[in-house]
Scaffold this motif. Structure first.
Motif, PDB file in Angstrom:
ATOM      1  N   VAL A   1     -40.482  41.393 -35.710  1.00 28.62           N
ATOM      2  CA  VAL A   1     -40.940  40.288 -35.277  1.00 28.62           C
ATOM      3  C   VAL A   1     -39.792  39.224 -35.211  1.00 28.62           C
ATOM      4  CG1 VAL A   1     -42.801  38.487 -35.575  1.00 28.62           C
ATOM      5  CG2 VAL A   1     -43.371  41.095 -35.961  1.00 28.62           C
ATOM      6  N   VAL A   2     -39.475  38.780 -33.933  1.00 27.11           N
ATOM      7  CA  VAL A   2     -38.215  37.798 -34.098  1.00 27.11           C
ATOM      8  C   VAL A   2     -38.836  36.342 -33.747  1.00 27.11           C
ATOM      9  CG1 VAL A   2     -36.199  37.322 -32.740  1.00 27.11           C
ATOM     10  CG2 VAL A   2     -36.920  39.640 -32.882  1.00 27.11           C
ATOM     11  N   ASP A   3     -38.534  35.363 -34.677  1.00 27.67           N
ATOM     12  CA  ASP A   3     -38.984  34.152 -34.723  1.00 27.67           C
ATOM     13  C   ASP A   3     -38.073  33.523 -33.654  1.00 27.67           C
ATOM     14  OD1 ASP A   3     -39.554  31.360 -34.966  1.00 27.67           O
ATOM     15  OD2 ASP A   3     -39.383  31.629 -37.165  1.00 27.67           O
ATOM     16  N   LYS A   4     -38.568  32.920 -32.626  1.00 26.84           N
ATOM     17  CA  LYS A   4     -37.774  32.075 -31.525  1.00 26.84           C
ATOM     18  C   LYS A   4     -37.994  30.731 -31.344  1.00 26.84           C
ATOM     19  CE  LYS A   4     -36.123  34.361 -28.589  1.00 26.84           C
ATOM     20  NZ  LYS A   4     -34.816  35.114 -28.720  1.00 26.84           N
ATOM     21  N   GLY A   5     -38.728  30.160 -32.587  1.00 30.83           N
ATOM     22  CA  GLY A   5     -38.792  28.728 -32.668  1.00 30.83           C
ATOM     23  C   GLY A   5     -39.892  28.278 -31.876  1.00 30.83           C
ATOM     24  N   VAL A   6     -39.879  26.961 -31.937  1.00 25.15           N
ATOM     25  CA  VAL A   6     -41.116  26.180 -31.334  1.00 25.15           C
ATOM     26  C   VAL A   6     -40.608  25.421 -30.086  1.00 25.15           C
ATOM     27  CG1 VAL A   6     -42.479  24.111 -31.732  1.00 25.15           C
ATOM     28  CG2 VAL A   6     -42.149  25.638 -33.692  1.00 25.15           C
ATOM     29  N   ALA A   7     -41.170  25.577 -28.835  1.00 26.47           N
ATOM     30  CA  ALA A   7     -40.972  24.788 -27.854  1.00 26.47           C
ATOM     31  C   ALA A   7     -42.067  23.654 -27.308  1.00 26.47           C
ATOM     32  CB  ALA A   7     -40.960  25.878 -26.603  1.00 26.47           C
ATOM     33  N   GLU A   8     -41.453  22.706 -26.999  1.00 28.51           N
ATOM     34  CA  GLU A   8     -42.425  21.365 -26.761  1.00 28.51           C
ATOM     35  C   GLU A   8     -42.511  21.619 -25.129  1.00 28.51           C
ATOM     36  OE1 GLU A   8     -44.061  19.524 -28.741  1.00 28.51           O
ATOM     37  OE2 GLU A   8     -43.082  20.364 -30.629  1.00 28.51           O
ATOM     38  N   LEU A   9     -43.869  21.848 -24.993  1.00 31.23           N
ATOM     39  CA  LEU A   9     -44.216  21.879 -23.543  1.00 31.23           C
ATOM     40  C   LEU A   9     -45.009  20.780 -22.990  1.00 31.23           C
ATOM     41  CD1 LEU A   9     -45.199  25.608 -23.439  1.00 31.23           C
ATOM     42  CD2 LEU A   9     -42.889  24.784 -23.237  1.00 31.23           C
ATOM     43  N   ASP A  10     -44.793  20.236 -21.906  1.00 27.19           N
ATOM     44  CA  ASP A  10     -45.587  19.126 -20.907  1.00 27.19           C
ATOM     45  C   ASP A  10     -45.961  19.396 -19.644  1.00 27.19           C
ATOM     46  OD1 ASP A  10     -46.608  16.933 -20.276  1.00 27.19           O
ATOM     47  OD2 ASP A  10     -44.817  15.548 -20.681  1.00 27.19           O
ATOM     48  N   ALA A  11     -47.159  19.834 -19.459  1.00 26.03           N
ATOM     49  CA  ALA A  11     -47.584  20.204 -18.288  1.00 26.03           C
ATOM     50  C   ALA A  11     -48.541  19.528 -17.414  1.00 26.03           C
ATOM     51  CB  ALA A  11     -48.093  21.709 -18.323  1.00 26.03           C
ATOM     52  N   THR A  12     -48.431  18.992 -16.205  1.00 27.86           N
ATOM     53  CA  THR A  12     -49.327  18.389 -15.534  1.00 27.86           C
ATOM     54  C   THR A  12     -50.014  19.296 -14.609  1.00 27.86           C
ATOM     55  OG1 THR A  12     -48.556  16.295 -15.649  1.00 27.86           O
ATOM     56  CG2 THR A  12     -49.901  16.293 -14.005  1.00 27.86           C
ATOM     57  N   TYR A  13     -51.357  19.306 -14.540  1.00 33.84           N
ATOM     58  CA  TYR A  13     -52.184  20.372 -13.491  1.00 33.84           C
ATOM     59  C   TYR A  13     -52.545  19.564 -12.251  1.00 33.84           C
ATOM     60  CZ  TYR A  13     -51.780  24.061 -17.061  1.00 33.84           C
ATOM     61  OH  TYR A  13     -51.357  24.971 -18.019  1.00 33.84           O
ATOM     62  N   TYR A  14     -52.518  20.049 -11.316  1.00 32.47           N
ATOM     63  CA  TYR A  14     -52.718  19.459  -9.831  1.00 32.47           C
ATOM     64  C   TYR A  14     -54.035  20.078  -9.404  1.00 32.47           C
ATOM     65  CZ  TYR A  14     -48.515  16.614 -10.061  1.00 32.47           C
ATOM     66  OH  TYR A  14     -47.689  15.542 -10.429  1.00 32.47           O
ATOM     67  N   ASP A  15     -54.831  19.378  -8.618  1.00 34.19           N
ATOM     68  CA  ASP A  15     -55.930  20.038  -7.896  1.00 34.19           C
ATOM     69  C   ASP A  15     -56.551  18.997  -6.877  1.00 34.19           C
ATOM     70  OD1 ASP A  15     -58.099  21.668  -7.089  1.00 34.19           O
ATOM     71  OD2 ASP A  15     -58.750  22.252  -9.185  1.00 34.19           O
TER      72      ASP A  15
END
Length: 503
Positions: free
Chosen positions: A35-49
């Motif tokens: 199990v390989v630790d790949k760290g923490v990613a900060e994601l910012d997503a805006t959903y459109y509809d």
């Protein structure tokens, strides 16, 4: 430029996710060497509809995301439970045309607006085998949702997501799930982060009411029509992406709808359905340009593959590829222009209106066993007359035309029987099978007619380029034999159908 990735994933929730500060230990999962630790990613997503959430209602998601290793625009199209096609486009300020076109059958002329913003801290682990190859990515996502339109408020939750590696075995996810369940986790009740966010921050998209069990003749016909309407809308993105067999499938749905209007004219008012049927015929014709080219190319390629090398003279395969590519490219451009045009969107809107307020006649309230059965028998009688006419004609162009007309009527009868099968049972189901068999025989004959026309064109091109036309003549002769075989088999096939049919 957009690219596509098949995404197979599962989401989990429960006390172990909400209260935990780390992912459960997955080293004991069968096949996992590390199990390989790949760290923490900060994601910012805006959903459109659209403002009325048409994409969410159809389980489609369109987002603009920054952070992580796949920043950009993502459109997710459902394939089956837990499986979606994610189509990606580079980061930009506005929705890329490559993605907006794929949702046009849903969005139509409505505006795409920001709906929800999701901020996620994603703690990532890679499950790898003993060679270091990726088996799956597991992440602990701490999510904050902010409603941007259609509601207000925020929501926060934690969930675990397991995404299978590209070309991985879906059975591996079952092994991971067994371990997660032991850790106190269960499948998420929401199909996606967006669905959960919509449910917790404001109005959810309105889902269609469950279908009622068909009772009347009209109920059965409308159920069949509704399935075709849904197929046309759902297949639109696949046709635009040139997914194999999508053009054919959409064309069949348009033909089924139009045939149903004509077969069941005593149930649905044809003064309303005929104009829509004319537009469906137009769309089927546009779809047919591409489909007919596919059929011809496949048939000619298979014929060449079966031909002894001693009968191959000149650059026949190269000539075929060049010819097919040129015709396919032109038909693709034309088809996309059709799907982007106002006439197509107007047809979709007309179909929506028809499904919402169907023009039912008095017979629609009648007993399916009487009303529907009568319509199917009427279609079958017309097929019988056309087959008899074809058999009475001598071989040649007139017989070719008569067989083609019989084929079209066999299709219509098959579709009428498909709509009738839930109400009439075995008799209608048997007729579907019989008409499919007849359609196949007559279709092979018609394909031979079209292929011979194509061979004449190819031979002329080859001759003009100074190439040998010998092989095209050989293939032409073989196609004549195939057509003659279909004509010879028709009397026996039809006799068997007449003896078995009872509706």
């Amino acid at each position: 430029m957009a690219d596509t990735k098949r995404e197979i994933e599962r989401k989990y929730e429960g006390p172990a996710a909400e209260g935990g500060t780390d992912l459960p230990d997955l080293t004991g999962v069968s096949g996992v060497a590390g199990v390989v630790d790949k760290g923490v990613a900060e994601l910012d997503a805006t959903y459109y509809d659209t403002p009325d959430q048409r994409l969410a209602a159809a389980s489609l998601t369109l987002r603009r995301r920054t952070g992580g290793d796949d920043a950009g625009w993502h459109l997710k199209l459902p394939v089956s439970e837990g499986v979606r096609d994610e189509i990606r486009a580079p980061l930009s300020d506005t929705v890329p045309r490559a993605l907006s076109s794929l949702v046009r059958s849903r969005v139509r002329d409505a505006e795409l607006v920001p709906l929800v913003r999701l901020l996620s801290a994603r703690d990532i682990r890679h499950l790898v085998d003993d060679s270091g190859a990726l088996l799956a990515e597991v992440s602990l996502d701490r999510v904050r949702a902010e409603r941007l339109s259609g509601g207000e408020g925020t929501a926060e939750w934690t969930e675990i997501e397991v995404e299978l590696a590209d070309d991985g075995d879906p059975a591996f996810l079952d092994k991971v799930e067994k371990k997660l369940r032991k850790a106190g986790l269960n499948r998420s009740a929401s199909s996606s982060k967006l669905a959960k966010a919509l449910g917790e921050t404001g109005e959810r998209p309105e889902k269609p009411a469950p279908e009622k069990e068909p009772v009347t003749a009209g109920d059965h016909v409308l159920a069949y029509l509704r399935a075709q309407h849904d197929a046309i809308v759902e297949l639109d993105p696949a046709v635009r992406r040139d997914v194999y067999d999508s053009v054919h499938s959409m064309r069949v749905a348009t033909r089924r709808m139009r045939s149903t209007f004509r077969s069941y004219g005593k149930i649905l008012d044809r003064t309303v359905t005929d104009p829509i049927g004319d537009e469906l015929k137009w769309l089927a014709g546009e779809l047919g340009v591409d489909r007919d080219q596919e059929v011809l190319t496949e048939r000619l390629t298979e014929s060449l593959d079966r031909l002894p090398r001693t009968l191959l003279s000149g650059p026949v395969r190269t000539r075929l590829r060049t010819w097919a590519h040129a015709r396919h490219g032109g038909s693709r451009r034309r088809l996309i222009a059709v799907l982007d045009g106002k006439r197509y969107l107007a047809l979709l809107t007309a179909l929506d209106a028809l499904m919402t307020d169907p023009p039912l006649l008095k017979a629609a309230a009648g007993d399916p066993a009487k009303v529907i059965a009568k319509a199917v028998r009427k279609d079958f009688t017309k097929v019988s007359d056309l087959v008899s006419e074809a058999l009475d004609r001598p071989p040649g162009a007139d017989r070719d035309t008569a067989m083609h007309e019989a084929r079209k009527k066999a299709k219509r009868t098959r579709y009428a029987a498909e709509a009738a099968a839930p109400a009439l049972g075995g008799g209608a189901a048997g007729l579907v099978k019989s008409m499919k068999s007849l359609q196949s025989l007559l279709g092979d004959h018609q394909d031979s007619v079209m292929t011979r026309d194509a061979l004449r064109e190819l031979a002329a091109l080859a001759h003009a380029a100074g190439e040998s036309s010998f092989t095209y003549g050989v293939l032409y002769g073989r196609e004549e034999q195939r057509a003659a075989a279909a004509e010879g088999a028709l009397p026996e096939v039809w006799e068997a159908i007449e003896g078995q049919t009872s509706v």
